[in-house]
Write a protein that holds these residues in place. Structure first.
Motif, PDB file in Angstrom:
ATOM      1  N   UNK A  71       0.830  -1.214   0.000  1.00  0.00           N
ATOM      2  CA  UNK A  71       0.000   0.000   0.000  1.00  0.00           C
ATOM      3  C   UNK A  71       0.858   1.254   0.000  1.00  0.00           C
ATOM      4  N   UNK A  72       0.369   2.268  -0.713  1.00  0.00           N
ATOM      5  CA  UNK A  72       0.994   3.587  -0.726  1.00  0.00           C
ATOM      6  C   UNK A  72      -0.115   4.641  -0.684  1.00  0.00           C
ATOM      7  N   UNK A  73       0.301   5.876  -0.559  1.00  0.00           N
ATOM      8  CA  UNK A  73      -0.657   6.950  -0.776  1.00  0.00           C
ATOM      9  C   UNK A  73      -0.888   7.063  -2.275  1.00  0.00           C
ATOM     10  N   UNK A  74      -1.876   7.820  -2.656  1.00  0.00           N
ATOM     11  CA  UNK A  74      -2.192   7.987  -4.067  1.00  0.00           C
ATOM     12  C   UNK A  74      -2.884   9.312  -4.287  1.00  0.00           C
ATOM     13  N   UNK A  75      -3.489   9.476  -5.460  1.00  0.00           N
ATOM     14  CA  UNK A  75      -4.170  10.731  -5.757  1.00  0.00           C
ATOM     15  C   UNK A  75      -5.315  11.036  -4.794  1.00  0.00           C
ATOM     16  N   UNK A  76      -5.975   9.990  -4.331  1.00  0.00           N
ATOM     17  CA  UNK A  76      -7.070  10.150  -3.365  1.00  0.00           C
ATOM     18  C   UNK A  76      -6.842   9.138  -2.254  1.00  0.00           C
ATOM     19  N   UNK A  77      -6.699   9.628  -1.020  1.00  0.00           N
ATOM     20  CA  UNK A  77      -6.387   8.737   0.102  1.00  0.00           C
ATOM     21  C   UNK A  77      -7.607   8.526   0.987  1.00  0.00           C
ATOM     22  N   UNK A  78      -7.697   7.332   1.509  1.00  0.00           N
ATOM     23  CA  UNK A  78      -8.794   6.954   2.399  1.00  0.00           C
ATOM     24  C   UNK A  78      -8.200   6.593   3.752  1.00  0.00           C
ATOM     25  N   UNK A  79      -8.907   6.917   4.796  1.00  0.00           N
ATOM     26  CA  UNK A  79      -8.422   6.627   6.132  1.00  0.00           C
ATOM     27  C   UNK A  79      -9.604   6.319   7.031  1.00  0.00           C
ATOM     28  N   UNK A  80      -9.332   5.587   8.115  1.00  0.00           N
ATOM     29  CA  UNK A  80     -10.402   5.266   9.053  1.00  0.00           C
ATOM     30  C   UNK A  80     -10.502   6.328  10.133  1.00  0.00           C
ATOM     31  N   UNK A  81      -9.382   6.631  10.783  1.00  0.00           N
ATOM     32  CA  UNK A  81      -9.411   7.648  11.831  1.00  0.00           C
ATOM     33  C   UNK A  81      -8.301   8.673  11.692  1.00  0.00           C
ATOM     34  N   UNK A  82      -7.135   8.211  11.254  1.00  0.00           N
ATOM     35  CA  UNK A  82      -5.965   9.086  11.200  1.00  0.00           C
ATOM     36  C   UNK A  82      -5.605   9.384   9.747  1.00  0.00           C
ATOM     37  N   UNK A  83      -5.823  10.600   9.331  1.00  0.00           N
ATOM     38  CA  UNK A  83      -5.573  11.009   7.954  1.00  0.00           C
ATOM     39  C   UNK A  83      -4.104  10.834   7.557  1.00  0.00           C
ATOM     40  N   UNK A  84      -3.198  10.901   8.525  1.00  0.00           N
ATOM     41  CA  UNK A  84      -1.769  10.813   8.228  1.00  0.00           C
ATOM     42  C   UNK A  84      -1.335   9.410   7.804  1.00  0.00           C
ATOM     43  N   UNK A  85      -2.191   8.409   7.978  1.00  0.00           N
ATOM     44  CA  UNK A  85      -1.851   7.057   7.528  1.00  0.00           C
ATOM     45  C   UNK A  85      -2.837   6.564   6.467  1.00  0.00           C
ATOM     46  N   UNK A  86      -3.384   7.500   5.716  1.00  0.00           N
ATOM     47  CA  UNK A  86      -4.330   7.159   4.657  1.00  0.00           C
ATOM     48  C   UNK A  86      -3.703   6.330   3.548  1.00  0.00           C
ATOM     49  N   UNK A  87      -4.531   5.562   2.863  1.00  0.00           N
ATOM     50  CA  UNK A  87      -4.111   4.684   1.775  1.00  0.00           C
ATOM     51  C   UNK A  87      -4.807   5.132   0.498  1.00  0.00           C
ATOM     52  N   UNK A  88      -4.044   5.185  -0.594  1.00  0.00           N
ATOM     53  CA  UNK A  88      -4.620   5.578  -1.872  1.00  0.00           C
ATOM     54  C   UNK A  88      -4.339   4.613  -3.004  1.00  0.00           C
ATOM     55  N   UNK A  89      -3.469   3.606  -2.772  1.00  0.00           N
ATOM     56  CA  UNK A  89      -3.122   2.686  -3.848  1.00  0.00           C
ATOM     57  C   UNK A  89      -2.673   1.349  -3.261  1.00  0.00           C
ATOM     58  N   UNK A  90      -2.961   0.260  -4.008  1.00  0.00           N
ATOM     59  CA  UNK A  90      -2.574  -1.080  -3.591  1.00  0.00           C
ATOM     60  C   UNK A  90      -2.103  -1.866  -4.805  1.00  0.00           C
ATOM     61  N   UNK A  91      -1.132  -2.743  -4.575  1.00  0.00           N
ATOM     62  CA  UNK A  91      -0.643  -3.656  -5.601  1.00  0.00           C
ATOM     63  C   UNK A  91      -0.372  -5.011  -4.978  1.00  0.00           C
ATOM     64  N   UNK A  92      -0.103  -6.004  -5.822  1.00  0.00           N
ATOM     65  CA  UNK A  92       0.184  -7.367  -5.360  1.00  0.00           C
ATOM     66  C   UNK A  92       1.647  -7.676  -5.658  1.00  0.00           C
ATOM     67  N   UNK A  93       2.397  -8.051  -4.631  1.00  0.00           N
ATOM     68  CA  UNK A  93       3.806  -8.391  -4.786  1.00  0.00           C
ATOM     69  C   UNK A  93       3.962  -9.765  -5.433  1.00  0.00           C
ATOM     70  N   UNK A  94       5.012  -9.920  -6.250  1.00  0.00           N
ATOM     71  CA  UNK A  94       5.292 -11.200  -6.899  1.00  0.00           C
ATOM     72  C   UNK A  94       6.583 -11.798  -6.359  1.00  0.00           C
TER      73      UNK A  94
END
Length: 170
Positions: A71-94
Motif C-alpha cells: 500500500x501507498x498513498x495515491x491521488x485520493x487517500x482513504x483513512x479510518x481515523x488518522x488522515x496521516x496514515x491514509x491509503x490511496x493505492x494497492x498492488x500485489x507483490x510477486x
C-alpha cells in the motif's frame, strides 16, 4: 494467484476509479483488481484499499512474499481515523520482486519493479499478508462430485480422507 493475475488482467485495458469488482477483469481500479484476484481463489476481501490493508496480517517490507499486498498513498487517500496514515493505492507483490497493479496510466494493468512502484507514489503505507506462507497452507483437491458451501463441508471431506492422529499425552 500471481499466474491468475498475470494471465487475466493483461487483457484489461480500461482503468476506472471506483470500478466495481463485478466488471473485472475488463474494467478495474487497484482495489477492485485485488478483490477480484483473491475472489477467484475463494478469498473474500473488502472493496476499499484501506479495508484491504486491515484484512490480513501486517508484515515488514523486508519480509514480503509473493501474494502480499503493498500500500501507498495515491491521488485520493482513504483513512479510518488518522488522515496521516491514509491509503490511496494497492498492488500485489510477486516472487520476482515486482508489483502487479492497476493504475490510470496506460496501460491500465502493469507489472513493475518494487522500487519503481514505491517511487511512483507518494508514501509507503504498509504490507499486508492475506495468504498464509506456503508451509502453512493445506490444499484439498475436491472432485466435481463434491459441493463446498461451508467450511464444515471442507472439514467433513478432510476427515474422511486424512488420517487423524490422536493427541500425544505426556
Amino acid at each position: 494467484l500471481i499466474h491468475l493475475v498475470r494471465s487475466h488482467l493483461t487483457r484489461s485495458n480500461h482503468y476506472q476509479l471506483g470500478a466495481r469488482p463485478c466488471n473485472a477483469p475488463a474494467v478495474v481500479d487497484c482495489s477492485s483488481m485485488v478483490r477480484w484476484s483473491f475472489g477467484c481463489l475463494g478469498i473474500a476481501l473488502p472493496r476499499p484499499s484501506i479495508d484491504q490493508r486491515e484484512a490480513g496480517q501486517e508484515v515488514f517490507l523486508d519480509n514480503v512474499q509473493s501474494g502480499d499486498l503493498i500500500f501507498t498513498t495515491g491521488p485520493q487517500n482513504y483513512f479510518t481515523q488518522d488522515q496521516s496514515i491514509g491509503v490511496g493505492h494497492v498492488g500485489i507483490l510477486t516472487e520476482d520482486e515486482t508489483v502487479l497493479e492497476a493504475s490510470p496510466r496506460c496501460p491500465a494493468f502493469k507489472e513493475k519493479p518494487l522500487d519503481k512502484f514505491l517511487s511512483d507514489y507518494h508514501e509507503f503505507r504498509g504490507v499486508t499478508r492475506i495468504l498464509p506462507s506456503v508451509e502453512d497452507r493445506l490444499v484439498l483437491e475436491l472432485g466435481q462430485e463434491h459441493d463446498v458451501l461451508f467450511c464444515k463441508d471442507v472439514l467433513r471431506f478432510a476427515q474422511k480422507r486424512l488420517p487423524l492422529q490422536s493427541p500425544v499425552s505426556s
